[in-house]
Design a protein around this motif. Structure first.
Motif, PDB file in Angstrom:
ATOM      1  N   LYS A 142      56.778  39.667  51.976  1.00 37.37           N
ATOM      2  CA  LYS A 142      57.334  39.486  50.630  1.00 37.37           C
ATOM      3  C   LYS A 142      58.814  39.123  50.700  1.00 37.37           C
ATOM      4  O   LYS A 142      59.291  38.281  49.928  1.00 37.37           O
ATOM      5  N   ARG A 143      59.541  39.732  51.620  1.00 38.92           N
ATOM      6  CA  ARG A 143      60.951  39.373  51.781  1.00 38.92           C
ATOM      7  C   ARG A 143      61.100  37.900  52.137  1.00 38.92           C
ATOM      8  O   ARG A 143      61.953  37.186  51.578  1.00 38.92           O
ATOM      9  N   ASP A 144      60.254  37.443  53.057  1.00 37.19           N
ATOM     10  CA  ASP A 144      60.327  36.037  53.459  1.00 37.19           C
ATOM     11  C   ASP A 144      59.918  35.105  52.318  1.00 37.19           C
ATOM     12  O   ASP A 144      60.505  34.036  52.132  1.00 37.19           O
ATOM     13  N   ASP A 167      60.165  35.733  49.066  1.00 42.76           N
ATOM     14  CA  ASP A 167      61.246  35.742  48.075  1.00 42.76           C
ATOM     15  C   ASP A 167      62.404  34.871  48.545  1.00 42.76           C
ATOM     16  O   ASP A 167      63.003  34.122  47.759  1.00 42.76           O
ATOM     17  N   HIS A 168      62.731  34.974  49.829  1.00 40.61           N
ATOM     18  CA  HIS A 168      63.825  34.178  50.385  1.00 40.61           C
ATOM     19  C   HIS A 168      63.525  32.683  50.270  1.00 40.61           C
ATOM     20  O   HIS A 168      64.441  31.868  50.042  1.00 40.61           O
ATOM     21  N   GLU A 221      57.497  42.817  54.866  1.00 39.31           N
ATOM     22  CA  GLU A 221      58.169  41.756  55.622  1.00 39.31           C
ATOM     23  C   GLU A 221      57.828  40.391  55.044  1.00 39.31           C
ATOM     24  O   GLU A 221      58.697  39.523  54.870  1.00 39.31           O
TER      25      GLU A 221
END
Length: 259
Positions: free
Chosen positions: A85-87, A89-90, A83
């Motif tokens: 890492k997704r944020d 990257d975003h 979770e």
């Protein structure tokens, strides 16, 4: 098959991962993040190599990433790291690494980091002394150790850990400020400053975040309501502003210097 404490942590926080950065559910993490960053301000440097221990989704790591050279967000639960890492990257953050592992046995050599931080972890882990000891071990001499956690106020009536474990079976023990300072000192660091404050939280989002079973949630509500009516103390210091059931957490931000 024996279920370990770490197994419970992974199970519970895998459920909570998606809601961890939702300000509607987890005000403890989102509401006071800026306050923690301000507390850390004197320690932040563009040359810092930072480790966030038991980082969850790396909320602190992501907040300070623009202020330092590199941050490692280290946590036991894969869903939390994914979770985060997704944020990251975003947000276009390229200097945050997400790494899985045990906070009580960090896979880093001595004196690897110039700043080490952990937030809301000591009350959750099986062995807080081991975690603090590892934080000190991987800190360079003169590095700051930042601990931000729940604390048990002196003289508190009732047993908040019992309610906390009903809500989240992976909960450990809420320490006092003095107990945390003792762990830090025993690990070879010197406490320099601290900040304390209370946070009155609405009960329902807290229960929703942990996906507490309905029957257990009903028991927690009933015990807090009973206390307000003059019944036994729960240690949760309930209140009912505007007719909505709340409880109170006490927080500590503590900064120490590694030897």
């Amino acid at each position: 098959m024996t279920v370990t404490h770490d197994d419970k942590v992974v199970r519970e926080f895998s459920k909570q991962a998606a809601g961890f950065a939702d300000p509607g559910l987890n005000t403890a993490l989102t509401r006071h993040l800026d306050r923690l960053v301000r507390f850390m301000e004197p320690e932040l440097d563009l040359e810092d190599v930072v480790l966030e221990v038991a980082a969850g989704t790396g909320i602190v790591s992501r907040a300070i990433a623009p202020r330092v050279r590199h941050v490692t967000a280290f946590d036991l639960t894969p869903a939390m790291l994914a979770e985060g890492k997704r944020d990251a990257d975003h947000a276009g953050l390229t200097n945050v690494t997400f790494t899985r592992g045990d906070a009580a046995a960090l896979p880093y050599v001595d004196r690897s980091f110039t700043l080490v931080v952990t937030r809301l972890s000591l009350h959750q882990v099986a062995d807080p002394a081991a975690v603090v000891g590892e934080m000190a071990r991987v800190s360079r001499p003169g590095a700051a150790l930042i601990i931000a956690d729940l604390v048990r106020p002196d003289g508190l009536d009732g047993d908040p850990d019992r309610i906390e474990r009903l809500r989240d079976p992976s909960h450990g023990t809420v320490l006092t400020e003095a107990q945390i300072a003792e762990l830090v000192t025993a690990a070879g660091a010197e406490v320099k400053r601290a900040e304390r404050f209370d946070h009155v939280r609405p009960l329902e989002p807290w229960l929703e975040l942990s996906q507490t079973p309905d029957d257990v949630a009903a028991q927690i509500r009933r015990e807090l309501e009973d206390e307000l009516a003059g019944g036994p103390a729960t240690g949760m210091r309930p209140s009912k502003p505007d007719g909505v059931l709340h409880f109170t957490h006490s927080y500590l931000f503590q900064q120490a210097i590694a030897e």
